[in-house]
Design a protein around this motif. Structure first.
Motif, mmCIF file in Angstrom:
data_model
loop_
_atom_site.group_PDB
_atom_site.id
_atom_site.type_symbol
_atom_site.label_atom_id
_atom_site.label_comp_id
_atom_site.label_asym_id
_atom_site.label_seq_id
_atom_site.Cartn_x
_atom_site.Cartn_y
_atom_site.Cartn_z
ATOM 1 N N UNK A 61 0.834 -1.197 0.000
ATOM 2 C CA UNK A 61 0.000 0.000 0.000
ATOM 3 C C UNK A 61 0.875 1.255 0.000
ATOM 4 N N UNK A 62 1.915 1.259 0.817
ATOM 5 C CA UNK A 62 2.823 2.402 0.871
ATOM 6 C C UNK A 62 3.493 2.666 -0.462
ATOM 7 N N UNK A 63 3.904 1.609 -1.132
ATOM 8 C CA UNK A 63 4.567 1.759 -2.428
ATOM 9 C C UNK A 63 3.606 2.369 -3.448
ATOM 10 N N UNK A 64 2.372 1.891 -3.470
ATOM 11 C CA UNK A 64 1.365 2.430 -4.391
ATOM 12 C C UNK A 64 1.110 3.900 -4.070
ATOM 13 N N UNK A 65 1.032 4.248 -2.794
ATOM 14 C CA UNK A 65 0.787 5.635 -2.394
ATOM 15 C C UNK A 65 1.927 6.551 -2.820
ATOM 16 N N UNK A 66 3.165 6.091 -2.691
ATOM 17 C CA UNK A 66 4.315 6.889 -3.125
ATOM 18 C C UNK A 66 4.246 7.129 -4.630
ATOM 19 N N UNK A 67 3.969 6.077 -5.389
ATOM 20 C CA UNK A 67 3.865 6.239 -6.840
ATOM 21 C C UNK A 67 2.759 7.235 -7.195
ATOM 22 N N UNK A 68 1.643 7.143 -6.518
ATOM 23 C CA UNK A 68 0.522 8.053 -6.795
ATOM 24 C C UNK A 68 0.850 9.493 -6.408
ATOM 25 N N UNK A 69 1.604 9.688 -5.311
ATOM 26 C CA UNK A 69 2.020 11.041 -4.924
ATOM 27 C C UNK A 69 2.848 11.693 -6.029
#
Length: 145
Positions: A61-69
């Motif tokens: 989830x954190x990795x996806x959130x970083x990419x989306x940021x």
């Protein structure tokens, strides 16, 4: 000579073993050849637990959130929970023991700890730029004091 004996003799032949191993390796989702194709399939490739819309662990989830940021909405993702061969194969491929794993332009960047550090230091912006992706974080206006 019985057919069973002949088959057994052929299967024990080292050349046959080698051919069967190569066929299995080429067909396996955990094979180097298969993973090589996956990591080079898109500019951004993420091996994760779950899918981007439903991550199955906090790190994914954190990795996806970083990419989306960074505004990276389009990326290739692979759910390692659906395929044990792929789950082990990607760890062997990268020589990295954990999931998620991020690849940019076919190059292994790291797991969540590395990517988080790169994000915090602004290095991920540069890595994305190298592959032709402008980070959305560059578009944010600095806040006035």
């Amino acid at each position: 000579m019985s057919h069973l004996f002949q088959i057994n003799r052929v299967l024990r032949n080292p050349q046959t073993q080698s051919i069967l191993q190569r066929l299995y390796s080429a067909a396996s989702t955990g094979s180097k050849e298969h993973i090589d194709k996956l990591v080079k399939n898109d500019k951004v490739v993420l091996f994760m637990k779950g899918v981007p819309d439903q991550p199955q662990c906090g790190f994914s989830n954190g990795m996806v959130q970083i990419l989306r940021m960074h505004g990276v909405e389009k990326f290739d993702s692979h759910n390692v929970l659906e395929d044990e061969d792929l789950r082990q194969g990607i760890k062997d491929y990268s020589n990295w023991p954990t999931i998620p794993q991020l690849y940019l332009d076919g190059e292994f960047i790291g797991g969540m700890d590395i990517v988080l550090q790169m994000h915090q230091k602004g290095e991920l912006i540069d890595e994305l730029k190298k592959i032709g992706i402008r980070s959305a974080l560059l578009d944010e206006a600095p806040k006035e004091k």
